[in-house]
Write an enzyme that holds these catalytic residues in place. Structure first.
Site, short mmCIF file in Angstrom:
data_model
loop_
_atom_site.label_atom_id
_atom_site.label_comp_id
_atom_site.label_asym_id
_atom_site.label_seq_id
_atom_site.Cartn_x
_atom_site.Cartn_y
_atom_site.Cartn_z
N HIS A 24 -11.60 25.13 5.73
CA HIS A 24 -12.31 25.03 4.95
C HIS A 24 -13.86 26.53 5.14
CE1 HIS A 24 -15.13 23.27 1.52
NE2 HIS A 24 -15.79 23.26 3.36
N ASP B 201 -18.33 25.95 -0.97
CA ASP B 201 -18.18 24.62 -0.86
C ASP B 201 -19.34 23.92 -1.92
OD1 ASP B 201 -17.19 21.81 0.90
OD2 ASP B 201 -19.69 21.72 0.40
N TYR C 270 -22.58 13.81 -3.13
CA TYR C 270 -22.18 13.57 -3.85
C TYR C 270 -22.34 11.76 -4.57
CZ TYR C 270 -19.76 16.22 -0.65
OH TYR C 270 -18.70 16.90 0.36
#
Length: 344
Positions: free
Chosen positions: A320, A155, A265
């Site tokens: 994931h 990730d 982010y």
């Protein structure tokens, strides 16, 4: 900050406002219907027992130039270094199955990236640029007493590893990335595949101030539980226990941790530049869980354009959280890759 970065950041913020409005309406309705449950948050002063399991390794802190990082190490010092880098919203514990499996042959180190769990949490969005985490990796390898390592990322940790490999290839013997494309190839793929843009809705939401943090805090960090065990987004094949969930809640509820994690982010959209992915020649393995609710399988394939020595293993039933979902398969894939003489 270039014109493209400004336009990109503005556009993502604008879309984030749309998603933020929808989220706040849903949140308001939940609070109205469940006022007591909505604002209950358990006090978490001490780490869960699973984080103190001695079989996973020993806990340490290392002081780098601008930040102090926490890490867990297993295996004898002096053996080749295997460095693990986690993603969002995780911490070192996501590598629990790898810390024990590879400790026989390697000095295995799983870090808490800056902003996470017990590591320092510098204030400000711009302290969470990918380049900052790359610098952290560059400093931690010699600080641990090594000249190079086998680097493994998942990730956001994978994004950091891709960037690190393009800038400091001499510090990596082999590279393993799980469920993360290079950042330079993500946007072109997403623009060509609107379904990926829709799956990335949370990235836009995370551009807004305080709303994402509030939604994670609400209902005793219920969204952390949903992320790892919810239908469609959580672990598919394996199991994740209540103690495991409590560990993730503990780490994410450390003072400043939620804002720091979400700042990854925010910083990414503010510093994003339109450029091609840098060519990487290091032997590289991608392991991709195909039931990923956030990232499409095609993102793995696009990496072939910029990695000359790449092999990909798809785990069709994994989520994931692939290294947690099917740890035995993941570990066997890594072992085979490390033993492959053609990839040395």
């Amino acid at each position: 900050m270039g014109l493209f970065s400004i336009m990109f950041s503005t556009a993502t913020f604008a879309v984030g406002c749309v998603f933020g409005t929808l989220v706040m309406i849903r949140t308001f309705w939940f609070v109205v219907r469940n006022p007591k449950r909505a604002f209950y948050v358990k006090e978490r002063m001490d780490p869960p027992k699973c984080l103190l399991d001695p079989s996973l390794g020993t806990h340490h802190f290392i002081h780098l130039e601008n930040v102090r990082l926490h890490y867990v190490a297993n295996g004898e010092e002096g053996k080749p270094l295997m460095l693990f880098v986690h993603g969002f919203p995780e911490f070192w514990y996501s590598w629990r199955y790898q810390l024990t499996e590879f400790s026989r042959d390697y000095r295995v180190v799983a870090i808490d990236q800056r902003g996470y769990n017990e590591s320092d949490k510098p204030a400000g969005i711009m302290n969470y640029k990918v380049s900052d985490m790359v610098t952290d990796l560059k400093q931690i390898i010699p600080a641990l007493g090594y000249k190079s390592c086998i680097l493994v990322g998942h990730d956001w940790g994978g994004a950091v590893c891709w960037a690190f490999a393009s800038k400091y290839p001499d510090l990596i013997d082999k590279l393993v990335v799980m469920n993360c494309p290079d950042m330079g190839s993500f946007l072109p793929y997403a623009l060509a595949n609107p379904s990926q843009l829709l799956k990335s809705w949370y990235i836009y939401l995370f551009q807004l101030p305080w709303i994402p943090e509030f939604n994670f805090w609400l209902n005793d960090y219920k969204n952390i539980e949903i992320i790892f065990s919810g239908k469609g987004s959580g672990v598919m094949c394996g199991t994740i226990s209540k103690d495991d969930i409590e560990a993730y809640k503990y780490a994410f509820s450390r003072p400043g941790a939620s804002t720091a994690a979400i700042n990854y982010y925010r910083a990414a959209t503010r510093t994003f530049s339109r450029q091609d992915a840098t060519q990487i020649n290091i032997p590289t393995k991608i392991i991709w869980g195909c039931k990923d609710a956030a990232l499409e399988k095609g993102l793995a394939e696009i990496c072939k354009k910029f990695v000359t020595n790449l092999s990909i293993d798809y785990l069709e039933e994994s989520s994931h959280w692939v290294q947690i979902d099917e740890p035995d398969k993941v570990n066997q894939i890594i072992k085979a890759f490390l033993k492959d003489e053609q990839n040395k």
